[in-house]
Design an enzyme around this catalytic site. Structure first.
Site, PDB file in Angstrom:
ATOM      1  N   SER A  19       0.814  -1.184   0.077  1.00 45.93           N
ATOM      2  CA  SER A  19      -0.036  -0.076   0.185  1.00 45.93           C
ATOM      3  C   SER A  19       0.935   1.236   0.115  1.00 45.93           C
ATOM      4  CB  SER A  19      -1.185   0.092   1.281  1.00 45.93           C
ATOM      5  OG  SER A  19      -0.210  -0.045   2.405  1.00 45.93           O
ATOM      6  N   ALA A 130     -11.451  13.739  21.605  1.00 45.92           N
ATOM      7  CA  ALA A 130     -10.417  13.837  22.356  1.00 45.92           C
ATOM      8  C   ALA A 130      -9.126  12.882  22.013  1.00 45.92           C
ATOM      9  CB  ALA A 130     -10.607  13.740  23.868  1.00 45.92           C
ATOM     10  N   GLN A 183       4.552   3.504  12.498  1.00 40.52           N
ATOM     11  CA  GLN A 183       5.618   4.542  12.092  1.00 40.52           C
ATOM     12  C   GLN A 183       6.538   3.827  11.478  1.00 40.52           C
ATOM     13  OE1 GLN A 183       6.794   7.354  10.978  1.00 40.52           O
ATOM     14  NE2 GLN A 183       5.502   8.313  12.647  1.00 40.52           N
ATOM     15  N   PHE A 223      12.563  13.831  10.340  1.00 39.17           N
ATOM     16  CA  PHE A 223      11.418  13.080  10.636  1.00 39.17           C
ATOM     17  C   PHE A 223      11.298  12.177  11.866  1.00 39.17           C
ATOM     18  CE2 PHE A 223      10.236  13.115   5.721  1.00 39.17           C
ATOM     19  CZ  PHE A 223       9.759  14.347   5.772  1.00 39.17           C
TER      20      PHE A 223
END
Length: 306
Positions: A19, A130, A183, A223
């Site tokens: 993906s 929230a 991540q 990053f």
């Protein structure tokens, strides 16, 4: 004669699914680059392609336009990013309904970064969702969406511990998340240790590793500093002395990323998510090395659509 290629790279390997992540363009030139990259990568048959959402909804209209065009003009399955930042529940619910009306069936639900910038504290909107787990529940309430969420092999920078971070991932799963995308990371053992801990916590949704091919080491290091990802010393050494040699950096980047992805696949990982930075060539080369080839029917359809 013994083959120089490890047998695991050729025999018994399950098909690999990929993906791709893109971000909405700011200029006409960036728009052309984005759609050229989409046209290049689409024939590889990705499971989905995601489109990011800027801090505080700053790219809301551009994200929606990009996702809507993907639905309208391609055969790809787009996943729209959505955050909790700087918007009320009503405003976010309207965005969710707009995506549903546009034919989007997959949302990447994120808390989002503070609008005041890196290093500042996150403050929920007084009338908003929230946290990401609340947003996941809201999305599931409004439609039959696939909902992907984030995962952090080295913990989120704001989490007190990896265990606390995994507990929060479990809350997102309990709220209805169907997939987690990590991540980026550079050491595969970090991912597999994290995966073991996630499974031990009773989390059984797919955990897809996010891969960032590095062509600009300084940018990647920045990053990493913002996201809590570690940068190993061996990676720095790979790019030493190449600051003014962009072509060699590309070759090194392809070799490093291909090595990482091949190892993940050899160790049983069936899905890979690429952070493309809207550039296709390096990601395409890595996919080719993984054995992915353009599907004739998708290539033909893409030529007509884009």
């Amino acid at each position: 004669m013994t083959s120089p290629i490890r047998p695991s790279r050729e025999l018994g390997r399950a098909p690999v699914r990929v993906s791709f992540e893109f971000f909405p363009p700011k200029t006409e030139e960036m728009e052309r680059t984005l759609w050229a990259s989409i046209a290049r990568l689409a024939p590889l048959g990705p499971s989905f392609v995601s489109v990011t959402y800027g801090a505080g909804g700053s790219t809301r209209e551009r994200t929606h336009a990009t996702v809507e065009r993907l639905v309208r003009e391609t055969a790809l399955a787009p996943a729209a990013h959505l955050t909790c930042v700087a918007a009320s529940r009503g405003e976010i619910d309207d965005v969710i309904r707009e995506y549903a009306a546009a034919g989007v069936r997959h949302i990447v639900a994120l808390r989002g970064d503070p609008t005041t910038g890196v290093g500042t504290s996150y403050e929920p909107h007084p009338d908003g969702y929230a946290h990401a787990c609340d947003l996941v529940a809201g999305i599931r309430r409004l439609g039959d969406f696939e909902v992907s969420v984030s995962a952090y092999p080295e913990k989120h920078p704001e989490s007190e511990s990896l265990a606390a971070d995994i507990d929060f991932l479990k809350r997102k799963v309990d709220a209805g998340a169907t997939r987690a995308i990590t991540q980026f990371f550079f050491e595969n053992d970090v991912f597999f240790r994290y995966l073991d801990a996630v499974r031990a916590a009773g989390i059984d949704i797919p955990i897809i590793p996010g891969i960032l091919p590095v062509t600009n080491f300084k940018q990647a290091s920045n990053f990493a500093a913002r996201t809590g990802a570690s940068v190993p010393s061996w990676l720095l050494k790979r790019f030493e002395g190449l600051d003014d040699d962009a072509e060699t950096r590309k070759l090194i980047a392809a070799a490093v990323a291909a090595e990482q992805v091949t190892d993940l696949v050899d160790r049983g990982v069936p899905d890979i998510h690429f952070y493309t930075l809207n550039r296709a060539d390096l990601v395409y080369a890595i996919c080719h090395l993984m054995g992915l080839r353009p599907r004739a029917e998708e290539a033909a359809a893409q030529r007509l659509a884009v």
